[in-house]
Write a protein that holds these residues in place. Structure first.
Motif, PDB file in Angstrom:
ATOM      1  N   PHE A   1      45.405 -36.229   0.278  1.00 49.62           N
ATOM      2  CA  PHE A   1      44.176 -36.175   2.365  1.00 49.62           C
ATOM      3  C   PHE A   1      43.612 -37.641   2.106  1.00 49.62           C
ATOM      4  CE2 PHE A   1      45.349 -31.426   1.696  1.00 49.62           C
ATOM      5  CZ  PHE A   1      45.664 -31.036   2.283  1.00 49.62           C
ATOM      6  N   PRO A   2      43.425 -38.578   2.969  1.00 47.11           N
ATOM      7  CA  PRO A   2      41.986 -39.926   3.207  1.00 47.11           C
ATOM      8  C   PRO A   2      41.604 -39.278   1.611  1.00 47.11           C
ATOM      9  CG  PRO A   2      42.235 -38.194   5.342  1.00 47.11           C
ATOM     10  CD  PRO A   2      43.332 -37.688   4.393  1.00 47.11           C
ATOM     11  N   GLY A   3      41.728 -39.997   1.111  1.00 48.98           N
ATOM     12  CA  GLY A   3      40.828 -40.518  -0.535  1.00 48.98           C
ATOM     13  C   GLY A   3      40.583 -39.571  -1.162  1.00 48.98           C
ATOM     14  N   VAL A   4      41.985 -38.229  -0.911  1.00 51.87           N
ATOM     15  CA  VAL A   4      42.031 -37.211  -2.261  1.00 51.87           C
ATOM     16  C   VAL A   4      43.723 -37.451  -2.603  1.00 51.87           C
ATOM     17  CG1 VAL A   4      41.775 -35.388  -2.500  1.00 51.87           C
ATOM     18  CG2 VAL A   4      40.095 -36.557  -1.765  1.00 51.87           C
ATOM     19  N   ALA A   5      44.230 -36.812  -3.690  1.00 52.79           N
ATOM     20  CA  ALA A   5      44.957 -36.295  -3.648  1.00 52.79           C
ATOM     21  C   ALA A   5      45.492 -34.895  -4.504  1.00 52.79           C
ATOM     22  CB  ALA A   5      45.885 -37.321  -4.962  1.00 52.79           C
ATOM     23  N   ALA A   6      45.746 -34.419  -3.515  1.00 56.09           N
ATOM     24  CA  ALA A   6      45.373 -32.637  -3.708  1.00 56.09           C
ATOM     25  C   ALA A   6      46.490 -32.477  -4.555  1.00 56.09           C
ATOM     26  CB  ALA A   6      45.552 -32.249  -2.463  1.00 56.09           C
ATOM     27  N   LEU A   7      48.234 -32.609  -3.991  1.00 55.54           N
ATOM     28  CA  LEU A   7      48.769 -32.464  -5.466  1.00 55.54           C
ATOM     29  C   LEU A   7      49.414 -33.742  -6.106  1.00 55.54           C
ATOM     30  CD1 LEU A   7      50.508 -29.424  -2.904  1.00 55.54           C
ATOM     31  CD2 LEU A   7      49.053 -29.104  -4.991  1.00 55.54           C
ATOM     32  N   GLN A   8      49.859 -33.046  -7.307  1.00 58.81           N
ATOM     33  CA  GLN A   8      50.525 -34.515  -7.436  1.00 58.81           C
ATOM     34  C   GLN A   8      51.909 -34.024  -8.750  1.00 58.81           C
ATOM     35  OE1 GLN A   8      47.694 -37.215  -9.344  1.00 58.81           O
ATOM     36  NE2 GLN A   8      46.581 -35.675  -9.102  1.00 58.81           N
ATOM     37  N   ASP A   9      53.437 -34.156  -7.566  1.00 56.70           N
ATOM     38  CA  ASP A   9      53.940 -34.101  -8.563  1.00 56.70           C
ATOM     39  C   ASP A   9      54.013 -32.835  -9.326  1.00 56.70           C
ATOM     40  OD1 ASP A   9      55.346 -36.577  -8.495  1.00 56.70           O
ATOM     41  OD2 ASP A   9      54.661 -37.387  -9.845  1.00 56.70           O
ATOM     42  N   VAL A  10      53.671 -31.871  -8.475  1.00 57.57           N
ATOM     43  CA  VAL A  10      54.277 -29.900  -8.846  1.00 57.57           C
ATOM     44  C   VAL A  10      55.566 -29.178  -8.976  1.00 57.57           C
ATOM     45  CG1 VAL A  10      52.606 -28.459  -7.970  1.00 57.57           C
ATOM     46  CG2 VAL A  10      51.257 -29.740  -8.133  1.00 57.57           C
TER      47      VAL A  10
ATOM     48  N   GLY B   1      39.894 -25.566  -5.975  1.00 57.41           N
ATOM     49  CA  GLY B   1      40.400 -26.753  -6.183  1.00 57.41           C
ATOM     50  C   GLY B   1      41.472 -27.242  -6.724  1.00 57.41           C
ATOM     51  N   ALA B   2      41.930 -26.485  -7.074  1.00 56.53           N
ATOM     52  CA  ALA B   2      43.069 -26.325  -8.467  1.00 56.53           C
ATOM     53  C   ALA B   2      44.868 -27.163  -7.223  1.00 56.53           C
ATOM     54  CB  ALA B   2      43.591 -25.906  -8.864  1.00 56.53           C
ATOM     55  N   GLY B   3      44.667 -26.487  -5.904  1.00 55.35           N
ATOM     56  CA  GLY B   3      45.736 -27.170  -5.520  1.00 55.35           C
ATOM     57  C   GLY B   3      46.222 -25.853  -4.766  1.00 55.35           C
ATOM     58  N   LYS B   4      46.503 -24.661  -5.366  1.00 58.58           N
ATOM     59  CA  LYS B   4      46.976 -23.516  -4.621  1.00 58.58           C
ATOM     60  C   LYS B   4      47.338 -23.974  -3.544  1.00 58.58           C
ATOM     61  CE  LYS B   4      43.429 -21.069  -7.208  1.00 58.58           C
ATOM     62  NZ  LYS B   4      42.532 -21.809  -7.007  1.00 58.58           N
ATOM     63  N   SER B   5      46.218 -23.444  -2.707  1.00 59.79           N
ATOM     64  CA  SER B   5      46.247 -22.757  -1.779  1.00 59.79           C
ATOM     65  C   SER B   5      46.827 -23.906  -0.689  1.00 59.79           C
ATOM     66  CB  SER B   5      44.650 -22.565  -1.127  1.00 59.79           C
ATOM     67  OG  SER B   5      44.112 -21.643  -1.314  1.00 59.79           O
ATOM     68  N   THR B   6      46.978 -25.720  -1.112  1.00 57.72           N
ATOM     69  CA  THR B   6      47.704 -26.765  -0.950  1.00 57.72           C
ATOM     70  C   THR B   6      49.514 -26.016  -0.621  1.00 57.72           C
ATOM     71  OG1 THR B   6      45.121 -27.776  -0.666  1.00 57.72           O
ATOM     72  CG2 THR B   6      47.219 -29.249  -0.266  1.00 57.72           C
ATOM     73  N   LEU B   7      49.131 -26.117  -1.660  1.00 55.87           N
ATOM     74  CA  LEU B   7      50.349 -25.494  -1.910  1.00 55.87           C
ATOM     75  C   LEU B   7      51.512 -24.535  -1.687  1.00 55.87           C
ATOM     76  CD1 LEU B   7      53.299 -26.605  -4.526  1.00 55.87           C
ATOM     77  CD2 LEU B   7      52.017 -24.890  -5.439  1.00 55.87           C
ATOM     78  N   MET B   8      50.583 -23.233  -1.674  1.00 52.91           N
ATOM     79  CA  MET B   8      51.430 -22.539  -0.187  1.00 52.91           C
ATOM     80  C   MET B   8      51.317 -23.150   1.552  1.00 52.91           C
ATOM     81  SD  MET B   8      52.289 -20.190  -2.123  1.00 52.91           S
ATOM     82  CE  MET B   8      52.752 -21.381  -3.689  1.00 52.91           C
ATOM     83  N   LYS B   9      50.390 -23.730   1.814  1.00 56.77           N
ATOM     84  CA  LYS B   9      50.502 -24.367   2.711  1.00 56.77           C
ATOM     85  C   LYS B   9      51.538 -25.211   3.286  1.00 56.77           C
ATOM     86  CE  LYS B   9      45.278 -23.562   4.213  1.00 56.77           C
ATOM     87  NZ  LYS B   9      44.084 -24.612   4.357  1.00 56.77           N
ATOM     88  N   VAL B  10      51.969 -26.047   2.081  1.00 56.27           N
ATOM     89  CA  VAL B  10      53.277 -26.901   2.341  1.00 56.27           C
ATOM     90  C   VAL B  10      54.163 -25.675   2.165  1.00 56.27           C
ATOM     91  CG1 VAL B  10      54.705 -28.826   0.755  1.00 56.27           C
ATOM     92  CG2 VAL B  10      52.407 -28.856   0.992  1.00 56.27           C
ATOM     93  N   LEU B  11      54.311 -24.796   1.352  1.00 57.86           N
ATOM     94  CA  LEU B  11      55.407 -24.196   1.278  1.00 57.86           C
ATOM     95  C   LEU B  11      55.791 -23.152   2.660  1.00 57.86           C
ATOM     96  CD1 LEU B  11      57.411 -22.407   0.353  1.00 57.86           C
ATOM     97  CD2 LEU B  11      56.299 -20.978  -0.927  1.00 57.86           C
ATOM     98  N   SER B  12      54.754 -22.864   3.406  1.00 59.83           N
ATOM     99  CA  SER B  12      54.475 -22.149   4.508  1.00 59.83           C
ATOM    100  C   SER B  12      54.566 -22.817   5.519  1.00 59.83           C
ATOM    101  CB  SER B  12      53.946 -20.997   4.856  1.00 59.83           C
ATOM    102  OG  SER B  12      52.428 -21.631   4.291  1.00 59.83           O
ATOM    103  N   GLY B  13      54.564 -24.111   5.273  1.00 55.33           N
ATOM    104  CA  GLY B  13      54.566 -25.088   6.683  1.00 55.33           C
ATOM    105  C   GLY B  13      53.360 -25.584   7.887  1.00 55.33           C
ATOM    106  N   VAL B  14      52.526 -24.857   7.128  1.00 55.26           N
ATOM    107  CA  VAL B  14      50.630 -25.189   7.728  1.00 55.26           C
ATOM    108  C   VAL B  14      51.253 -26.775   7.285  1.00 55.26           C
ATOM    109  CG1 VAL B  14      48.444 -25.014   7.460  1.00 55.26           C
ATOM    110  CG2 VAL B  14      49.849 -22.998   7.521  1.00 55.26           C
ATOM    111  N   HIS B  15      51.203 -27.323   5.829  1.00 57.58           N
ATOM    112  CA  HIS B  15      51.214 -28.614   6.350  1.00 57.58           C
ATOM    113  C   HIS B  15      52.760 -29.319   6.468  1.00 57.58           C
ATOM    114  CE1 HIS B  15      47.065 -28.936   4.852  1.00 57.58           C
ATOM    115  NE2 HIS B  15      48.212 -28.587   3.830  1.00 57.58           N
ATOM    116  N   PRO B  16      53.543 -29.439   7.720  1.00 59.27           N
ATOM    117  CA  PRO B  16      54.592 -29.635   7.657  1.00 59.27           C
ATOM    118  C   PRO B  16      55.665 -30.821   7.161  1.00 59.27           C
ATOM    119  CG  PRO B  16      53.220 -30.882   9.964  1.00 59.27           C
ATOM    120  CD  PRO B  16      52.612 -30.172   8.656  1.00 59.27           C
ATOM    121  N   ALA B  17      56.587 -30.320   7.069  1.00 57.98           N
ATOM    122  CA  ALA B  17      57.955 -31.613   6.085  1.00 57.98           C
ATOM    123  C   ALA B  17      57.675 -33.294   6.807  1.00 57.98           C
ATOM    124  CB  ALA B  17      59.423 -30.784   6.513  1.00 57.98           C
TER     125      ALA B  17
END
Length: 511
Positions: free
Chosen positions: A15-24, A41-57
């Motif tokens: 995200f702007p100014g923040v690396a939420a996930l790095q090579d997970v 803040g470790a990135g758990k929910s962000t990872l699941m949002k990537v998986l479910s398409g909330v954060h799209p390909a």
């Protein structure tokens, strides 16, 4: 090679100014319960949002392989079409619609002419409810169900979508012990039926009890994978991976030396706002300076109702009883009056009642005592920033500045902002309602340390918690509440989980 239903390879999300996930990287075996652990803040929910398409390909780097095929989801509908369903911590149910309407919302059972076939919808919903252990009528409005049953409705909704991989984000955070145990049993049964589950949770005892494997994430990176089926995995081992160090005790040490009585509540009675019944019935309690007093009770016992009614009568009607502050009678007929009399209340629902999520840290910290910063009706912005910066430093709120939006912070840091807000009112009595709900073990330790610092300064603290070990680890005395009545009081040296549960359940049949 293990039969993996899901592989996430080198996922990086910024995200702007923040690396939420790095090579997970994450690998989940078919038909297992896989837990994901990490601090807020470790990135758990962000990872699941990537998986479910909330954060799209395209918005992240890396590769997702599901059921042996590379996938690129552009939204929730894409992931659900593959059988991936996520249930968020904040349940996505419409309160005034029926159970059946919620289960099939967006996936309606249609008959001739495209009209909804209600008979079919209700019949199908009844079957799904039975599969998760609910006997409710499908036409029952969601608003009439408790949180535990609403969680089961969410799972029934997922089953209606032919789920293959079920993701649950903090599924037991708002549940009592009985509902939590029922949900965990259901997850085991779903696993036995071939449904793979990913579970995010801060309750490590539940993780070790139900998970087959665990992935630990710290600071946006995968740090460890633990195979529970291959041998014993301890909570201490998980904590070490989450926080990068050993926590020798879950609760910081404190020397207890209570002083004079600060608050006394006598014969406190509260009626339900719309129903003809008492939710608090003749409660009596005291708390002294430098003392933490716990309140334990089952869900529905009246703990939050008691706290909110003391805090400016913000809950209930026909409230009677007496309040004494340092021996003198006081009135707290409104929230403002309660604050003026030195009473503060940190709500159990920080996102709904405790914080303005679209505002920054600065505005949230000053919100409950803005008059302290005003001159001739104008707020001194520089002083407001100074106060917020002092809180950010003293409570170790992790944010780039006090201008950071509170809704973007992790749960633990949001809770510190709540505490900052009420500490700025300079209270003599601080009521904490579920102060560590939905917070990881490392952030919990920080919150406990802050609470201990408060009582060391002579403040009086009332702590409400559904976690009995938390009350036993933090409090000097514990009151038990059942059916709106305080029916027990134990010094912590005499209290055990078994004794507390016996008292908490004593009047349950009378509710």
């Amino acid at each position: 090679m293990a039969d993996h239903i899901l592989e996430m390879r080198r996922i990086t999300k910024t995200f702007p100014g923040v690396a939420a996930l790095q090579d997970v990287s994450l690998a989940v075996r078919r038909g297992e319960i896989h837990a994901i652990c990490g601090e807020n803040g470790a990135g758990k929910s962000t990872l699941m949002k990537v998986l479910s398409g909330v954060h799209p390909a395209g918005s992240y780097d890396g590769e997702i392989v599901f059921a042996g095929e590379p996938v690129r989801f552009q939204g929730i509908r894409d992931s659900e079409a593959h059988g991936i369903v996520i249930i968020h911590q904040e349940l996505a149910l419409v309160p005034h619609l029926s159970i059946a309407e919620n289960i099939f919302l967006g996936n309606e059972r249609r008959g001739p002419g495209g009209l909804i076939d209600w008979n079919r919808a209700n019949a199908d919903a009844a079957k799904l409810l039975a599969s998760v252990g609910l006997q409710e009528n499908p036409v029952t409005p969601i608003i009439s169900l408790g949180v535990g049953k609403q969680q089961l409705v969410e799972i029934a909704k997922a089953l209606s979508k032919k789920v293959r991989l079920l993701i649950l984000d903090e599924p037991t955070a708002a549940l009592n012990d009985v509902d939590s145990a029922h949900l965990l049993d259901l997850l085991r049964r779903l696993r036995d039926e071939g449904i793979t589950c990913i579970m995010i949770s801060h309750k490590l005892n539940e993780i070790t009890a139900v998970a087959d494997s665990i992935t630990v994430i710290r600071d946006g990176q995968t740090v460890e994978r633990l195979d529970v089926t291959a041998g014993e995995v301890t909570q201490e081992q998980i904590i070490r991976g989450m926080v990068g160090r050993d926590l020798h005790s879950f609760y910081p040490e404190r020397v207890s030396s209570p002083g004079e009585e600060v608050l006394r509540v006598e014969d406190w009675t509260v009626h339900h706002p719309t129903q003809d019944r008492r939710v608090v019935d003749g409660a009596n309690l005291t708390v002294r300076a430098g003392e933490i007093v716990g309140i334990a009770g089952l869900m529905g016992a009246g703990r939050t109702e008691l706290a909110m009614s003391i805090f400016g009568r913000s809950y209930g009607r026909d409230i009677s009883g007496r309040l004494f502050l340092r021996g003198r009678p006081i009135r707290a007929r409104s929230v403002a009056e309660a604050i003026r009399n030195g009473i503060a209340y940190a709500t159990e629902d920080r996102k709904r009642y405790g914080l303005n999520l679209i505002e920054d840290i600065r505005r949230n910290v000053s919100a409950a005592a803005l008059g302290k910063l005003a001159r001739l009706g104008w707020v001194n912005d520089n002083e407001e920033i100074r106060v917020a910066e002092s809180s950010r430093r003293d409570l170790n709120i992790k944010a780039p500045s006090v201008m950071a939006v509170v809704g973007k912070l992790s749960g633990g840091n949001q809770q510190k902002v709540v505490l900052s807000k009420w500490l700025f009112t300079d209270p003599e009595v601080l009521i904490l309602d579920e102060p560590t709900r939905g917070i990881d073990v490392g952030a919990k330790f920080e919150i406990y340390t802050i609470i201990n610092r408060l009582v060391a300064d002579g403040r009086a603290v009332i702590m409400i918690s559904s976690e009995l070990p938390e009350l036993l680890g933090m409090c000097d005395r514990i009151y038990t509440l059942a059916a709106g009545r305080i029916n027990g009081e134990l010094p912590v040296g005499e209290a055990t989980q078994e004794k507390l549960m016996q008292l908490m359940a004593k009047d349950r049949d009378l509710v």
